[in-house]
Each structure stands twice: as structure tokens, then as C-alpha cells.
Design a protein around this motif. Sequence first.
Motif, short mmCIF file in Angstrom:
data_model
loop_
_atom_site.label_atom_id
_atom_site.label_comp_id
_atom_site.label_asym_id
_atom_site.label_seq_id
_atom_site.Cartn_x
_atom_site.Cartn_y
_atom_site.Cartn_z
N SER A 46 0.88 -1.15 -0.18
CA SER A 46 -0.02 0.11 0.13
C SER A 46 0.77 1.30 0.12
CB SER A 46 -0.83 -0.02 1.19
OG SER A 46 -1.59 1.23 1.38
N LEU A 47 0.70 2.02 -1.05
CA LEU A 47 1.51 3.44 -1.01
C LEU A 47 1.10 4.26 -0.01
CD1 LEU A 47 1.29 4.27 -4.81
CD2 LEU A 47 3.00 3.17 -3.62
N SER A 48 0.03 4.14 0.60
CA SER A 48 -0.08 5.03 1.93
C SER A 48 0.68 4.75 3.23
CB SER A 48 -1.61 4.61 2.34
OG SER A 48 -1.74 3.44 2.82
N GLU A 49 1.38 3.44 3.10
CA GLU A 49 2.43 3.16 3.90
C GLU A 49 3.93 3.78 3.67
OE1 GLU A 49 2.34 -1.18 4.44
OE2 GLU A 49 0.31 -0.93 5.10
N LEU A 50 4.02 4.18 2.43
CA LEU A 50 5.29 4.46 1.90
C LEU A 50 5.67 6.10 2.06
CD1 LEU A 50 7.79 3.58 0.22
CD2 LEU A 50 6.72 3.99 -1.83
N GLU A 51 6.80 6.26 2.48
CA GLU A 51 7.21 7.65 2.79
C GLU A 51 8.22 8.04 1.70
OE1 GLU A 51 7.62 11.17 4.59
OE2 GLU A 51 6.79 9.61 5.64
N CYS A 52 9.13 7.11 1.18
CA CYS A 52 9.83 7.53 0.05
C CYS A 52 10.26 6.61 -0.62
CB CYS A 52 10.99 8.66 0.64
SG CYS A 52 12.33 9.04 -0.41
N ALA A 53 10.75 6.66 -2.04
CA ALA A 53 11.44 5.72 -2.71
C ALA A 53 12.35 6.05 -3.56
CB ALA A 53 10.30 5.07 -3.71
N VAL A 54 13.40 5.49 -3.52
CA VAL A 54 14.60 5.94 -4.33
C VAL A 54 15.37 4.93 -5.14
CG1 VAL A 54 17.10 7.21 -3.94
CG2 VAL A 54 15.27 7.54 -2.39
N LEU A 55 15.63 5.38 -6.46
CA LEU A 55 16.20 4.53 -7.41
C LEU A 55 17.89 4.55 -7.13
CD1 LEU A 55 16.18 2.49 -9.90
CD2 LEU A 55 16.33 4.59 -11.32
N GLU A 56 18.43 3.61 -6.86
CA GLU A 56 19.84 3.73 -6.78
C GLU A 56 20.66 3.59 -7.76
OE1 GLU A 56 20.77 4.66 -3.58
OE2 GLU A 56 18.98 3.93 -2.41
N PRO A 57 22.21 3.93 -7.72
CA PRO A 57 22.94 3.93 -8.88
C PRO A 57 22.93 2.52 -9.50
CG PRO A 57 23.82 5.47 -7.37
CD PRO A 57 22.56 4.82 -6.93
N ASN A 58 22.68 1.41 -8.70
CA ASN A 58 22.78 -0.11 -9.14
C ASN A 58 21.52 -0.43 -9.89
OD1 ASN A 58 21.16 -0.22 -6.98
ND2 ASN A 58 22.77 -1.79 -5.82
N GLY A 59 20.34 0.45 -9.97
CA GLY A 59 19.24 -0.02 -10.48
C GLY A 59 18.29 -0.53 -9.54
N ARG A 60 18.58 -0.75 -8.19
CA ARG A 60 17.56 -1.11 -7.25
C ARG A 60 16.96 -0.11 -6.54
NH1 ARG A 60 19.53 -5.76 -3.07
NH2 ARG A 60 17.11 -5.66 -2.98
N ILE A 61 15.62 -0.09 -6.25
CA ILE A 61 15.01 0.89 -5.65
C ILE A 61 14.65 0.65 -3.84
CG2 ILE A 61 12.56 2.04 -5.45
CD1 ILE A 61 12.03 1.17 -8.24
N SER A 62 15.04 1.50 -3.39
CA SER A 62 14.98 1.49 -1.90
C SER A 62 13.81 2.36 -1.31
CB SER A 62 16.26 2.32 -1.35
OG SER A 62 17.49 1.71 -1.72
N PHE A 63 13.05 1.49 -0.32
CA PHE A 63 11.75 2.12 0.07
C PHE A 63 12.00 2.51 1.57
CE2 PHE A 63 10.91 -0.77 -3.23
CZ PHE A 63 10.15 -0.06 -4.11
N LEU A 64 11.50 3.67 1.94
CA LEU A 64 11.46 4.11 3.23
C LEU A 64 10.12 4.08 3.75
CD1 LEU A 64 12.70 5.36 5.81
CD2 LEU A 64 12.50 7.87 4.76
N MET A 65 9.72 3.15 4.63
CA MET A 65 8.38 3.17 5.16
C MET A 65 8.04 4.18 6.18
SD MET A 65 7.50 0.54 3.32
CE MET A 65 6.05 0.29 3.94
N LYS A 66 6.75 4.52 6.04
CA LYS A 66 6.41 5.55 7.38
C LYS A 66 6.63 5.10 8.70
CE LYS A 66 2.77 8.04 4.62
NZ LYS A 66 1.59 8.60 4.49
N SER A 67 6.86 5.72 9.74
CA SER A 67 7.01 5.41 10.90
C SER A 67 6.46 4.44 11.55
CB SER A 67 7.44 6.82 12.03
OG SER A 67 8.29 7.63 11.30
#
Length: 233
Positions: A128-149
Motif C-alpha cells: 500500500s502506497l499509503s505506508e510509503l514515505e519515500c522511494a529512491v532509485l539507486e545507481p545500481n538499479g535497485r529501488i530503496s523504500f522508506l516506510m512511514k514510522s
Amino acid sequence: MDLIKVILTSLLSIVTLFILTKLMGNRQMSQLSMFDYINGITIGSIAAELATDLEGDFWQPVVAMVVYAVVTVCITFITTKSIGARRLLTGRSVILFENGKFRTKDMLRAQVDTSEFMTQCRISGCFSLSELECAVLEPNGRISFLMKSDARPAEPKDFSLSPERASISPTVILDGETLSENLKAAGYDERWLKGELDRLSLDEKEIMLGEIENGSLSAFTRDEKKTKRDIFQ
């Protein structure tokens, strides 16, 4: 004669690849930059050509492989020393999602569409995107996800707990053999190990893996039984 040459050149290509990969370092596929990935494919293609080319000079492909490997090592060295070179050669991180909104221009630049983004979300355990704070595409092609507190897993500090510091468990028995150097490096001796084996009523040969945890030996033994059915189906 041709068959013998293929065998010899195949062995040469394997040895060369092994040496070059050790020179370039061990990294997972997910850790490779696009340049590293393409370089790896190119070196592998040259190695395959070396193994099957019956007419050409086998030293030419070897030299080409070495050149590619040396360039890769040099670039790795440069990127560790220079931030500017690192950004140029390995790329930058790109924010794809933040504060409940998609950053469409950055997604277009990164060539990531919404469907692929959601797939990566689900793989990472976010449904659920409502739980997601931020998403970052890293230089190696993977996406890192920061969940809400309030959506991330609870941690000991959330409950004002202070668990004991985690430590590495050194392996001292492997496949029924004592690793004396590991035992010595951990600060123990054969006499201590014998005492631990007596405590567990085990023989060294019975142990597949033995490691030291909190000053005691944890031993994992063999089970020779053959599984007759799949318990998950």
C-alpha cells in the motif's frame, strides 16, 4: 588436434576469467553498475570466443580480457577517490516517490513506469502506497523504500529496550573437522573444545557445523534420513 586445442583454450579461458574476477572483486549482480555489467558480459563473450576459436592467436583474446579488467579496476579506484568521477561514472540516486506523490519527471528520466514501480514495492513487502514515505532509485538499479514510522516493524528502541550487542559467531568445526586457526583466533583451545564436546555428548565427526555463541559451542549435526515427501504440498 582441434579437440585438444579447444580443451586447452577452454581451460585457459576459465583460469583467466577466475583471475580477472578476483582482480575486479566479488560483487552481487544487484551491486553492479551498468558499466560493470556490460564489461562483465563483454569479458565473458571474449572468453567464449577464446575457447572456440581454432584459427586465431589465443593470446589476442587474453590481452583483450586483461585490458577490460584493468580498465574496470582503474575506474573503480578513481570512483573511490573522486566524488565527481563517482557521480559521472556510476550515476546518482533518483527520488521516484515522496510525500505521497510520484515524481513523474524523475521516473521518466530513470525509465521506470508505474507498473514496474509497484512490482518492486510488493517485492519489498509494501502493498500500500499509503505506508510509503519515500522511494529512491539507486545507481545500481535497485529501488530503496522508506516506510512511514507507523508502518515499519517495531524496533527495541521503540520500547526503550537495550538488547545485548550482537556479535559474530566464529565457525570452529566444519564438516566434522576442527578449524584450529579459527578456534585460536576466537581465544579458545583444543582443551576447551573437547570439554564442550563432552558437555554436548558429541563427537567431532558427527558435527556438520560448530560455532561459538556467547562462550559456548553450538553444534549442528547430520541427519542421514531421506525426505520422502514434500511437506509443503
